[in-house]
Design a protein around this motif. Structure first.
Motif, PDB file in Angstrom:
ATOM      1  N   LYS A   8       0.902  -1.130  -0.114  1.00  0.00           N
ATOM      2  CA  LYS A   8      -0.246  -0.282   0.082  1.00  0.00           C
ATOM      3  C   LYS A   8       0.832   1.583  -0.095  1.00  0.00           C
ATOM      4  O   LYS A   8       1.692   1.179   0.567  1.00  0.00           O
ATOM      5  CB  LYS A   8      -1.096   0.078   1.160  1.00  0.00           C
ATOM      6  CG  LYS A   8      -1.754  -1.333   1.318  1.00  0.00           C
ATOM      7  CD  LYS A   8      -2.845  -1.326   2.543  1.00  0.00           C
ATOM      8  CE  LYS A   8      -3.611  -2.560   2.682  1.00  0.00           C
ATOM      9  NZ  LYS A   8      -2.872  -3.752   2.718  1.00  0.00           N
ATOM     10  N   LEU A   9       0.272   2.342  -0.760  1.00  0.00           N
ATOM     11  CA  LEU A   9       1.099   3.488  -0.736  1.00  0.00           C
ATOM     12  C   LEU A   9      -0.040   4.514  -0.538  1.00  0.00           C
ATOM     13  O   LEU A   9      -1.084   4.681  -1.168  1.00  0.00           O
ATOM     14  CB  LEU A   9       1.469   3.695  -2.197  1.00  0.00           C
ATOM     15  CG  LEU A   9       2.419   5.394  -2.380  1.00  0.00           C
ATOM     16  CD1 LEU A   9       3.422   5.525  -1.725  1.00  0.00           C
ATOM     17  CD2 LEU A   9       2.867   5.045  -3.936  1.00  0.00           C
ATOM     18  N   LEU A  10       0.532   5.396   0.414  1.00  0.00           N
ATOM     19  CA  LEU A  10      -0.440   6.599   0.592  1.00  0.00           C
ATOM     20  C   LEU A  10       0.342   7.824   0.528  1.00  0.00           C
ATOM     21  O   LEU A  10       1.537   8.183   0.746  1.00  0.00           O
ATOM     22  CB  LEU A  10      -0.745   6.678   2.102  1.00  0.00           C
ATOM     23  CG  LEU A  10      -1.537   7.978   2.647  1.00  0.00           C
ATOM     24  CD1 LEU A  10      -2.981   7.973   1.986  1.00  0.00           C
ATOM     25  CD2 LEU A  10      -1.406   7.820   4.343  1.00  0.00           C
ATOM     26  N   LEU A  11      -0.278   8.976  -0.577  1.00  0.00           N
ATOM     27  CA  LEU A  11       0.192  10.158  -0.927  1.00  0.00           C
ATOM     28  C   LEU A  11      -0.607  11.174  -0.520  1.00  0.00           C
ATOM     29  O   LEU A  11      -1.863  11.360  -0.704  1.00  0.00           O
ATOM     30  CB  LEU A  11       0.208  10.079  -2.432  1.00  0.00           C
ATOM     31  CG  LEU A  11       1.217   9.144  -3.224  1.00  0.00           C
ATOM     32  CD1 LEU A  11       0.956   9.270  -4.706  1.00  0.00           C
ATOM     33  CD2 LEU A  11       2.493   9.213  -2.578  1.00  0.00           C
ATOM     34  N   LEU A  12      -0.120  12.099   0.368  1.00  0.00           N
ATOM     35  CA  LEU A  12      -0.787  13.434   0.643  1.00  0.00           C
ATOM     36  C   LEU A  12      -0.432  14.484  -0.118  1.00  0.00           C
ATOM     37  O   LEU A  12       0.949  14.785  -0.257  1.00  0.00           O
ATOM     38  CB  LEU A  12      -0.534  13.648   2.077  1.00  0.00           C
ATOM     39  CG  LEU A  12      -1.077  12.300   3.032  1.00  0.00           C
ATOM     40  CD1 LEU A  12      -0.802  12.764   4.523  1.00  0.00           C
ATOM     41  CD2 LEU A  12      -2.680  12.164   2.933  1.00  0.00           C
ATOM     42  N   VAL A  13      -1.115  15.109  -1.034  1.00  0.00           N
ATOM     43  CA  VAL A  13      -0.490  16.208  -1.867  1.00  0.00           C
ATOM     44  C   VAL A  13      -1.141  17.253  -1.610  1.00  0.00           C
ATOM     45  O   VAL A  13      -2.401  17.281  -1.096  1.00  0.00           O
ATOM     46  CB  VAL A  13      -0.859  15.811  -3.412  1.00  0.00           C
ATOM     47  CG1 VAL A  13       0.059  14.455  -3.699  1.00  0.00           C
ATOM     48  CG2 VAL A  13      -2.265  15.579  -3.669  1.00  0.00           C
ATOM     49  N   GLU A  14      -0.459  18.557  -1.843  1.00  0.00           N
ATOM     50  CA  GLU A  14      -1.344  19.936  -2.051  1.00  0.00           C
ATOM     51  C   GLU A  14      -0.640  20.562  -3.339  1.00  0.00           C
ATOM     52  O   GLU A  14       0.414  20.587  -3.326  1.00  0.00           O
ATOM     53  CB  GLU A  14      -0.794  20.723  -0.753  1.00  0.00           C
ATOM     54  CG  GLU A  14      -1.223  22.135  -0.603  1.00  0.00           C
ATOM     55  CD  GLU A  14      -0.831  22.760   0.716  1.00  0.00           C
ATOM     56  OE1 GLU A  14       0.411  23.216   0.893  1.00  0.00           O
ATOM     57  OE2 GLU A  14      -1.899  23.098   1.427  1.00  0.00           O
ATOM     58  N   VAL A  15      -1.742  20.843  -3.997  1.00  0.00           N
ATOM     59  CA  VAL A  15      -1.337  21.836  -5.347  1.00  0.00           C
ATOM     60  C   VAL A  15      -0.689  23.136  -4.884  1.00  0.00           C
ATOM     61  O   VAL A  15      -1.333  24.065  -4.027  1.00  0.00           O
ATOM     62  CB  VAL A  15      -2.229  21.681  -6.453  1.00  0.00           C
ATOM     63  CG1 VAL A  15      -3.553  22.706  -5.686  1.00  0.00           C
ATOM     64  CG2 VAL A  15      -1.876  22.059  -7.673  1.00  0.00           C
ATOM     65  N   ALA A  16       0.452  23.598  -5.791  1.00  0.00           N
ATOM     66  CA  ALA A  16       0.654  24.902  -5.517  1.00  0.00           C
ATOM     67  C   ALA A  16       0.469  25.775  -7.030  1.00  0.00           C
ATOM     68  O   ALA A  16       0.547  27.058  -6.439  1.00  0.00           O
ATOM     69  CB  ALA A  16       2.248  24.995  -5.349  1.00  0.00           C
ATOM     70  N   ALA A  17       0.321  25.173  -7.811  1.00  0.00           N
ATOM     71  CA  ALA A  17       0.145  26.102  -9.078  1.00  0.00           C
ATOM     72  C   ALA A  17      -0.569  25.140 -10.266  1.00  0.00           C
ATOM     73  O   ALA A  17      -0.573  24.108  -9.923  1.00  0.00           O
ATOM     74  CB  ALA A  17       1.551  26.630  -9.288  1.00  0.00           C
ATOM     75  N   PRO A  18      -1.184  25.831 -10.913  1.00  0.00           N
ATOM     76  CA  PRO A  18      -1.788  25.069 -12.165  1.00  0.00           C
ATOM     77  C   PRO A  18      -0.775  24.268 -12.791  1.00  0.00           C
ATOM     78  O   PRO A  18       0.294  24.697 -12.998  1.00  0.00           O
ATOM     79  CB  PRO A  18      -2.478  26.265 -13.039  1.00  0.00           C
ATOM     80  CG  PRO A  18      -2.522  27.245 -12.190  1.00  0.00           C
ATOM     81  CD  PRO A  18      -1.519  27.490 -11.376  1.00  0.00           C
ATOM     82  N   PHE A  19      -1.256  23.052 -13.298  1.00  0.00           N
ATOM     83  CA  PHE A  19      -0.341  22.246 -14.114  1.00  0.00           C
ATOM     84  C   PHE A  19      -1.080  21.499 -15.215  1.00  0.00           C
ATOM     85  O   PHE A  19      -2.506  21.426 -15.081  1.00  0.00           O
ATOM     86  CB  PHE A  19       0.243  21.184 -13.088  1.00  0.00           C
ATOM     87  CG  PHE A  19      -0.612  20.523 -12.471  1.00  0.00           C
ATOM     88  CD1 PHE A  19      -1.026  19.203 -12.819  1.00  0.00           C
ATOM     89  CD2 PHE A  19      -1.354  20.873 -11.232  1.00  0.00           C
ATOM     90  CE1 PHE A  19      -1.898  18.296 -12.242  1.00  0.00           C
ATOM     91  CE2 PHE A  19      -2.418  19.820 -10.597  1.00  0.00           C
ATOM     92  CZ  PHE A  19      -2.308  18.675 -11.063  1.00  0.00           C
ATOM     93  N   ASP A  20      -0.459  20.861 -16.105  1.00  0.00           N
ATOM     94  CA  ASP A  20      -1.175  20.425 -17.147  1.00  0.00           C
ATOM     95  C   ASP A  20      -0.680  18.807 -17.480  1.00  0.00           C
ATOM     96  O   ASP A  20      -0.958  18.210 -18.477  1.00  0.00           O
ATOM     97  CB  ASP A  20      -0.891  20.747 -18.493  1.00  0.00           C
ATOM     98  CG  ASP A  20       0.385  21.058 -18.857  1.00  0.00           C
ATOM     99  OD1 ASP A  20       1.212  20.920 -18.255  1.00  0.00           O
ATOM    100  OD2 ASP A  20       0.528  21.823 -19.991  1.00  0.00           O
ATOM    101  N   ASP A  21       0.157  18.218 -16.313  1.00  0.00           N
ATOM    102  CA  ASP A  21       0.627  16.921 -16.442  1.00  0.00           C
ATOM    103  C   ASP A  21       0.536  15.872 -15.240  1.00  0.00           C
ATOM    104  O   ASP A  21       0.576  16.558 -14.097  1.00  0.00           O
ATOM    105  CB  ASP A  21       2.101  17.136 -16.820  1.00  0.00           C
ATOM    106  CG  ASP A  21       2.698  16.053 -17.525  1.00  0.00           C
ATOM    107  OD1 ASP A  21       3.957  15.554 -17.707  1.00  0.00           O
ATOM    108  OD2 ASP A  21       1.807  14.889 -17.701  1.00  0.00           O
TER     109      ASP A  21
END
Length: 670
Positions: free
Chosen positions: A523-536
Motif C-alpha cells: 500500500k502507498l499513501l500520498l498526501l498532496v497539496e497543489v501549489a500552481a496550475p499544471f497540465d501533466d
C-alpha cells in the motif's frame, strides 16, 4: 562391566530394565503412611532414572512411567499430585513423549482449579510444556478462560506463559494479537510492559499480509469504549501512530476519528501513556490536515506539563514544522524501522529470571516451534531477496531514465523502453495500452478504480480531494503464484505538487524494496497539496522481480490532474458571459476540436446529458444554467484551489470556465 566387555554391559542394562519395569508395574502402594511414602519414593526415583536415560531408553519404560504418573496426578493427596505434575513435565521434554502426555490434558486442566497454589503452578507448567502446534489454541483458550477465575497469586505467571505460548505457536499472528487483547481485557494489571512491547515488535516486524492493518483496526475498536485498560490505550496509541494510515479509508476509522478515540483517554491516563499519545498525535497531524487544529491545543497545554518527558515532546513536535523543511518532518515522523530480532525475547528472559535455567517451562520456551521457524524462514528469505536485488542493482549501476514518451500518459503506458543494456527488463505489453488509456481516463473522473492490471499485478487507486489537498491511496496486488520481490514504487515529485509519501515498509526504498506475498497487497499513501496550475499527471515507476529473477519495470501516470482540485461555482448567464469574454486572447484560453470515437453512438440530447454529467460530477465544474442557448452546448465554472500564498498570506485561487459545443452532423465537439 569393563572386565566383561560389551556383552556384560548389555546384561547389566537388561537386568536394570527388568528391575525398573518390575518396580513400575508390580509396586502396590500401601495404606500405611510410612510404607506408602517409601513406595512412592522408590517409584519416583525409578521415573527419574527413565527421564535421565532420555530418548535412548526403552520406549516401553517411558510408556509405563507415563501411565503411572497419570494415576499420580489423579489422586486426592496433594503432595503426590504435586510430584506427579512436576515429574510429568520433565518426562514431556523427552522426544516422543508428547502424544502420551496429551491424553492427560483434561486431568491437568482440572488441577488448575486445585485449592493448593503449588499444585496449580505445577499444572500450569505441565500445560505449558505439553503445548504444541496441534493443541495450542485449545490450551491457550482454556488458560484464558481460567484466567477470569484465577486468584492474584498466579495471574501474573499465567499471563506471561499465555503470552509466550500464543506467540510461539501462532500459525496466524492475528490470533496472537487477539489473545493479548483478551489478556489485557481480563487481567490488564498483570500484563507487563514487556508483553505489550512484544506485540508492537511482532506487528512492526511482519509487514507481510494484512497483520498491521488488522492490528490497527482491532486496537482502534478495543480503545473505543471510554472505559478500557490503560495498557490497551498504550498499545493502541503506538500501533495507530505507526499503521493507522492503513485503515484511514475505512468507515469510522479516519485520522480525525482515531484522534478522537485516543484523546478521550487523555484525562485518565498517567504520564507514561500521555507521552506515547503525544508522539501519536504528532504522527496523526503529519498525515491528516484535519487533525492539526485538534492536536495544536494539546501540544500548547502540554508545553507546561510538570512531566519533563511530555513537556519536551510537545515542545519539539509543536515547533518541528517551523524548524525543519516538510521533507525533514516527513522523515522524522515516518514509521519506525523493524526491531532487532533477538535470539531470546524479553518474555523468555523474564521467565528464566523467575524460574531458573532448569525449569521445564524455560527449556520449552527456549526451543523454537515450527511456526516460529517458518516465520523466521520467511523473514530471512525476504531479507535475502532484498539484499540480492540491491547488490544486483549496485553492480548494474544507475539505470537509464525512461524515454521522453513517459511525459505523456497515453504513450507512457506502453512497453518500457529498452536499450542494449537493459534488454532483460520486461515492460508493459503493447496490447494492453488501449485498456490502460481507458482506465486512466476513467480514474480522472471517478474516485476509485483499477489503474493497471496484467497476469502478475493489479494496481488500484482510491483518491479524494478537499480544496487544494488530496489523499491518494494506491494498492499493489500480487496476482501471480509466487512473491514479487524487491518491489518498489518510485513517484516523481514536481514543483507544482507538494507531496508526502508513506507506504508498506520498503516500498519507497529505491534500492531495497519490499516483498509482496501471493494474494496480498502493498500500500502507498500520498498526501498532496497543489501549489500552481499544471497540465501533466505525476509519473510513477513500479519495479519488481519475479521468482525466476526476471525484472519488470512499468512506467505509469497517477490520475492526479488539475480538475481534481476544482471546486464548482454557479454563475448567472450575464456574469458567465462577461467573464468568458474577458478571458479571450493568447495564453488566456485554449480551444480544441475533438472527434467523437468511431464506435460512439450518435450525438443527441441524451448524449449531451452524459457530457454534462462528466463535466459536473467528473471534472467538478458547476453547471451554469441559462448560458446554453441550444441543447448542443454545456457551460460550467469552477475555482482551481491552490495552497500557495499571495503577499497578504491568502491562498491563491484561479477561476476556470469551460464550454463544450457539439456538432451532431460532423460528429465532433469544440
Amino acid at each position: 562391566a569393563a572386565e566383561g566387555g560389551p556383552s556384560a554391559s548389555k546384561a547389566y542394562i537388561s537386568q536394570l530394565i527388568s528391575v525398573v519395569s518390575k518396580i513400575l508395574n508390580e509396586t502396590d502402594v500401601s495404606d500405611s503412611i510410612n510404607k506408602s511414602n517409601a513406595d512412592h519414593a522408590i517409584l519416583f526415583e525409578s521415573v527419574n532414572l527413565i527421564i535421565t536415560w532420555g530418548g535412548s531408553g526403552p520406549v516401553q519404560l517411558r510408556d509405563a512411567a507415563m501411565k503411572l504418573l497419570g494415576k499420580f496426578i489423579s489422586v486426592r493427596e496433594p503432595n503426590i499430585r504435586y510430584l506427579g505434575l512436576m515429574t510429568m513435565a520433565k518426562l514431556a521434554q523427552i522426544e516422543g513423549s508428547s502424544e502420551g502426555i496429551k491424553k492427560h490434558q483434561a486431568t491437568v486442566l482440572v488441577s488448575l482449579k486445585d485449592a493448593d497454589i503449588s499444585v496449580r503452578r505445577r499444572a500450569l507448567d505441565l500445560l505449558f510444556v505439553m503445548c504444541d502446534t496441534d493443541n495450542a489454541e485449545r490450551i491457550v483458550d482454556e488458560l484464558v478462560a481460567h484466567l477470569v477465575l484465577a486468584d492474584a497469586a498466579i495471574r501474573e505467571e499465567m499471563v506471561l506463559k499465555i503470552a509466550i505460548l500464543a506467540e510461539k505457536y501462532a500459525t496466524d499472528l492475528r490470533w496472537y494479537v487477539d489473545t493479548i487483547l483478551k489478556l489485557i481485557s481480563i487481567s490488564g494489571d498483570h500484563v507487563s510492559d514487556a508483553i505489550w512491547h512484544r506485540v508492537v515488535q511482532i506487528v512492526t516486524n511482519h509487514p507481510q499480509g494484512d497483520l498491521q492493518a488488522y492490528a490497527a483496526a482491532t486496537l482502534l475498536v478495543a480503545a473505543s469504549p471510554r472505559r478500557c485498560h490503560e495498557t490497551a490505550v498504550r498499545v493502541a496509541a503506538y500501533v495507530l501512530g505507526e499503521f493507522g494510515f492503513l485503515i484511514a479509508e475505512r468507515p469510522g476509522m479516519s485520522g480525525e476519528e482515531q484522534f478522537r478515540i485516543l484523546h478521550q483517554h487523555w484525562a485518565t491516563s498517567d504520564n507514561k501513556t500521555r507521552a506515547i499519545l503525544v508522539s501519536t498525535y504528532a504522527k496523526l497531524a503529519n498525515l491528516y490536515e484535519e487533525c492539526r487544529p485538534l492536536v495544536a491545543p494539546v501540544f500548547a497545554r502540554s508545553r507546561n506539563s510538570v512531566d519533563v518527558e511530555i513537556q519536551q515532546r510537545a515542545t519539539e513536535y509543536a515547533s518541528m514544522r517551523e524548524a525543519f523543511s516538510p521533507e525533514a518532518v516527513e522523515d522524522l515522523l515516518r514509521e519506525m524501522p523493524p526491531f532487532e530480532d533477538r535470539r531470546q525475547s524479553a518474555l523468555e528472559q523474564r521467565l528464566r529470571e523467575k524460574e531458573g535455567d532448569d525449569s521445564a517451562a524455560v527449556v520449552k520456551a527456549a526451543r523454537p516451534s515450527a511456526a516460529q521457524r517458518q516465520r523466521q524462514a520467511q523473514s530471512a528469505a525476504a531479507a535475502m531477496a532484498a539484499e540480492e536485488a540491491a547488490m544486483a542493482a549496485q553492480q548494474q549501476g544507475e539505470e537509464e531514465e525512461v524515454d521522453d514518451a513517459v511525459n505523456n500518459h497515453a504513450e507512457t503506458n506502453g512497453a518500457a523502453p529498452q536499450s542494449s543494456d537493459d534488454a532483460d527488463i520486461v515492460g508493459i505489453p503493447k496490447e494492453i495500452i488501449p485498456a490502460m488509456r481507458k482506465a486512466f481516463s476513467n480514474l480522472c473522473t471517478s474516485p476509485s478504480g483499477v489503474l493497471f492490471e496484467n497476469e502478475l499485478l493489479q494496481i488500484g487507486v482510491k483518491h479524494e480531494y478537499v480544496g487544494a489537498q488530496g489523499r491518494i491511496s494506491v494498492f499493489f496486488g500480487n496476482l501471480s503464484r509466487s512473491p514479487l520481490k524487491n518491489f518498489r514504487a518510485i513517484v516523481d515529485e514536481d514543483d507544482h505538487l507538494r507531496m508526502q509519501k508513506q507506504g508498506t515498509q520498503g516500498l519507497l526504498d529505491e534500492e531495497v524494496g519490499c516483498t509482496v506475498a501471493v494474494r496480498t497487497q502493498a500500500k502507498l499513501l500520498l498526501l498532496v497539496e497543489v501549489a500552481a496550475p499544471f497540465d501533466d499527471a505525476p509519473a510513477m515507476r513500479v519495479i519488481f522481480e519475479t521468482d525466476d529473477g526476471v525484472k519488470h519495470e512499468y512506467p505509469l501516470r497517477l490520475p492526479i490532474v488539475a480538475t481534481c482540485f476544482m471546486e464548482p461555482v454557479t454563475l448567472e448567464p450575464g456574469a458567465f458571459m462577461q467573464r468568458w469574454k474577458s478571458l479571450e486572447g493568447q495564453d488566456r484560453e485554449c480551444q480544441e476540436v475533438v472527434k467523437a470515437p468511431p464506435n460512439a453512438p450518435p450525438i443527441d440530447e441524451e448524449y449531451m446529458k452524459r457530457i454534462a454529467h462528466i463535466i459536473t460530477d467528473g471534472l467538478k465544474f458547476g453547471r451554469c444554467q441559462g448560458c446554453d442557448p441550444t441543447p448542443w452546448t454545456v457551460s460550467g465554472a469552477a475555482t482551481f484551489r491552490t495552497g500557495a500564498k499571495d503577499l497578504n498570506g491568502n491562498n491563491i485561487n484561479v477561476g476556470c470556465l469551460v464550454r463544450v459545443e457539439a456538432n451532431p452532423q460532423a460528429g465532433a465537439f469544440r
